[in-house]
Design a protein around this motif. Structure first.
Motif, PDB file in Angstrom:
ATOM      1  N   ARG A  63      82.880 -35.437 -57.701  1.00  0.00           N
ATOM      2  CA  ARG A  63      82.339 -35.508 -56.180  1.00  0.00           C
ATOM      3  C   ARG A  63      80.914 -35.712 -55.930  1.00  0.00           C
ATOM      4  N   GLU A  64      79.939 -35.192 -57.080  1.00  0.00           N
ATOM      5  CA  GLU A  64      78.440 -35.471 -57.134  1.00  0.00           C
ATOM      6  C   GLU A  64      78.191 -36.936 -57.441  1.00  0.00           C
ATOM      7  N   LYS A  65      78.952 -37.813 -58.356  1.00  0.00           N
ATOM      8  CA  LYS A  65      78.419 -38.905 -58.779  1.00  0.00           C
ATOM      9  C   LYS A  65      79.232 -40.259 -57.960  1.00  0.00           C
ATOM     10  N   ALA A  66      80.215 -39.860 -57.211  1.00  0.00           N
ATOM     11  CA  ALA A  66      80.980 -40.938 -56.270  1.00  0.00           C
ATOM     12  C   ALA A  66      80.241 -41.519 -55.261  1.00  0.00           C
ATOM     13  N   VAL A  67      80.399 -42.822 -55.189  1.00  0.00           N
ATOM     14  CA  VAL A  67      79.830 -43.309 -54.137  1.00  0.00           C
ATOM     15  C   VAL A  67      80.590 -43.258 -52.939  1.00  0.00           C
ATOM     16  N   VAL A  68      79.794 -43.087 -51.695  1.00  0.00           N
ATOM     17  CA  VAL A  68      80.614 -42.531 -50.543  1.00  0.00           C
ATOM     18  C   VAL A  68      80.060 -43.417 -49.342  1.00  0.00           C
ATOM     19  N   TRP A  69      81.069 -44.131 -48.589  1.00  0.00           N
ATOM     20  CA  TRP A  69      80.720 -45.191 -47.734  1.00  0.00           C
ATOM     21  C   TRP A  69      81.401 -44.630 -46.291  1.00  0.00           C
ATOM     22  N   VAL A  70      80.884 -44.610 -45.536  1.00  0.00           N
ATOM     23  CA  VAL A  70      81.245 -44.406 -43.978  1.00  0.00           C
ATOM     24  C   VAL A  70      80.941 -45.380 -43.156  1.00  0.00           C
ATOM     25  N   HIS A  71      81.873 -45.676 -42.306  1.00  0.00           N
ATOM     26  CA  HIS A  71      81.635 -46.812 -41.164  1.00  0.00           C
ATOM     27  C   HIS A  71      80.930 -45.938 -39.881  1.00  0.00           C
ATOM     28  N   THR A  72      79.742 -46.547 -39.544  1.00  0.00           N
ATOM     29  CA  THR A  72      79.060 -45.829 -38.302  1.00  0.00           C
ATOM     30  C   THR A  72      79.287 -46.331 -37.097  1.00  0.00           C
ATOM     31  N   LEU A  73      79.090 -45.238 -35.907  1.00  0.00           N
ATOM     32  CA  LEU A  73      79.538 -45.578 -34.689  1.00  0.00           C
ATOM     33  C   LEU A  73      78.553 -46.324 -33.925  1.00  0.00           C
ATOM     34  N   ASP A  74      77.118 -46.188 -34.303  1.00  0.00           N
ATOM     35  CA  ASP A  74      75.869 -46.674 -33.648  1.00  0.00           C
ATOM     36  C   ASP A  74      75.870 -47.897 -34.347  1.00  0.00           C
ATOM     37  N   THR A  75      75.841 -48.226 -35.386  1.00  0.00           N
ATOM     38  CA  THR A  75      75.369 -49.764 -35.894  1.00  0.00           C
ATOM     39  C   THR A  75      76.584 -50.535 -36.497  1.00  0.00           C
ATOM     40  N   LYS A  76      77.877 -49.848 -36.469  1.00  0.00           N
ATOM     41  CA  LYS A  76      79.101 -50.511 -36.835  1.00  0.00           C
ATOM     42  C   LYS A  76      78.981 -51.058 -38.188  1.00  0.00           C
ATOM     43  N   ARG A  77      78.227 -50.497 -39.157  1.00  0.00           N
ATOM     44  CA  ARG A  77      78.238 -50.876 -40.436  1.00  0.00           C
ATOM     45  C   ARG A  77      78.882 -49.927 -41.405  1.00  0.00           C
ATOM     46  N   TRP A  78      78.686 -50.211 -42.518  1.00  0.00           N
ATOM     47  CA  TRP A  78      79.032 -49.302 -43.827  1.00  0.00           C
ATOM     48  C   TRP A  78      78.051 -48.900 -44.302  1.00  0.00           C
ATOM     49  N   ILE A  79      77.530 -47.774 -44.406  1.00  0.00           N
ATOM     50  CA  ILE A  79      76.403 -47.052 -45.032  1.00  0.00           C
ATOM     51  C   ILE A  79      76.624 -45.921 -46.041  1.00  0.00           C
ATOM     52  N   ASP A  80      75.908 -45.869 -46.902  1.00  0.00           N
ATOM     53  CA  ASP A  80      75.847 -44.605 -47.642  1.00  0.00           C
ATOM     54  C   ASP A  80      76.196 -43.170 -47.105  1.00  0.00           C
ATOM     55  N   GLY A  81      77.410 -42.605 -47.381  1.00  0.00           N
ATOM     56  CA  GLY A  81      77.892 -41.508 -46.397  1.00  0.00           C
ATOM     57  C   GLY A  81      76.995 -40.257 -46.493  1.00  0.00           C
ATOM     58  N   ARG A  82      76.093 -40.358 -47.832  1.00  0.00           N
ATOM     59  CA  ARG A  82      75.237 -39.097 -48.042  1.00  0.00           C
ATOM     60  C   ARG A  82      73.889 -39.375 -47.325  1.00  0.00           C
ATOM     61  N   LYS A  83      73.827 -40.469 -46.835  1.00  0.00           N
ATOM     62  CA  LYS A  83      72.506 -40.690 -46.014  1.00  0.00           C
ATOM     63  C   LYS A  83      72.855 -40.764 -44.334  1.00  0.00           C
ATOM     64  N   ALA A  84      74.106 -40.483 -44.122  1.00  0.00           N
ATOM     65  CA  ALA A  84      74.444 -40.796 -42.716  1.00  0.00           C
ATOM     66  C   ALA A  84      74.068 -39.587 -41.998  1.00  0.00           C
ATOM     67  N   TRP A  85      74.368 -39.606 -40.543  1.00  0.00           N
ATOM     68  CA  TRP A  85      74.150 -38.288 -39.784  1.00  0.00           C
ATOM     69  C   TRP A  85      75.536 -38.172 -39.072  1.00  0.00           C
ATOM     70  N   TYR A  86      75.962 -37.147 -38.872  1.00  0.00           N
ATOM     71  CA  TYR A  86      77.240 -36.769 -38.261  1.00  0.00           C
ATOM     72  C   TYR A  86      77.315 -35.945 -36.923  1.00  0.00           C
ATOM     73  N   SER A  87      77.929 -36.533 -36.135  1.00  0.00           N
ATOM     74  CA  SER A  87      78.241 -35.769 -34.508  1.00  0.00           C
ATOM     75  C   SER A  87      79.274 -34.930 -34.788  1.00  0.00           C
ATOM     76  N   VAL A  88      79.216 -33.926 -34.180  1.00  0.00           N
ATOM     77  CA  VAL A  88      80.357 -32.827 -34.365  1.00  0.00           C
ATOM     78  C   VAL A  88      81.189 -32.622 -33.386  1.00  0.00           C
ATOM     79  N   LEU A  89      81.356 -33.323 -32.283  1.00  0.00           N
ATOM     80  CA  LEU A  89      82.214 -33.256 -31.231  1.00  0.00           C
ATOM     81  C   LEU A  89      83.068 -34.601 -30.650  1.00  0.00           C
ATOM     82  N   GLU A  90      83.159 -35.440 -31.630  1.00  0.00           N
ATOM     83  CA  GLU A  90      83.935 -36.851 -31.225  1.00  0.00           C
ATOM     84  C   GLU A  90      85.311 -36.451 -31.437  1.00  0.00           C
ATOM     85  N   ASN A  91      86.173 -37.205 -30.721  1.00  0.00           N
ATOM     86  CA  ASN A  91      87.490 -37.476 -30.775  1.00  0.00           C
ATOM     87  C   ASN A  91      87.922 -38.466 -31.947  1.00  0.00           C
TER      88      ASN A  91
END
Length: 170
Positions: free
Chosen positions: A91-119
């Motif tokens: 879990r600490e060494k794996a690369v995490v990718w997330v797709h962002t809602l604002d820029t619609k890009r794949w970014i490092d999930g550990r550097k992303a910001w997360y909203s808490v009230l989305e559907n």
């Protein structure tokens, strides 16, 4: 005439049976060989969430975990990703990718910001953003909330969040 109807009925039954047993493409859970540990574009229904087993129909709330041996796991909801990753030895060494809602890009999930009230697909409420904004939390906080069950699947917690938002507090 009755024998012909019975024979035709039997033939139709056999054809239906063979057609139902035909090889159909099923969504895959893990991609092997991603040695470069890059984000993989999501093709609708090609991948299945490694946590909830739902077919991934969109990359809108999607995430991926890639280990150093090139195994890539796919998720339809970043809440699924956080819950699934929590007990993995890598879990600490794996690369995490997330797709962002604002820029619609794949970014490092550990550097992303997360909203808490989305559907979101599984209803956890966390969506990834590249840019920090009001009511957005970091990756560690989001994972901690998932571990404690503090997400929108808990109705009491959801009511508390909505009440805080109405009153302008965090």
């Amino acid at each position: 005439m009755k024998k012909i109807v019975i024979v035709l009925g039997f033939i139709v039954l056999v054809v239906i049976l063979f057609l139902s047993l035909a090889e159909k493409p099923h969504p895959k859970i893990v991609l092997l060989g991603n040695i470069g540990q890059k984000a993989v574009e999501i093709v609708p229904n090609a991948w299945q969430c490694s946590a909830c087993k739902m077919p991934i129909t969109s990359q809108r709330h999607a995430g991926e975990v890639v280990t150093d041996d090139g195994k890539t796991w796919f998720f339809d909801d970043v809440g699924c990703l956080a819950g699934w990753l929590s007990d993995k030895p890598f879990r600490e060494k794996a690369v995490v990718w997330v797709h962002t809602l604002d820029t619609k890009r794949w970014i490092d999930g550990r550097k992303a910001w997360y909203s808490v009230l989305e559907n979101t697909p599984m209803g956890y409420g966390f969506s990834a953003y590249e840019k920090q904004g009001p009511d957005r939390i970091d990756f560690a906080t989001m994972c901690g909330r998932m571990a404690r069950g503090e997400n929108l699947t808990d109705r009491e917690y959801a009511r508390k969040l909505l009440k805080e938002r109405r009153h302008g507090s965090r």
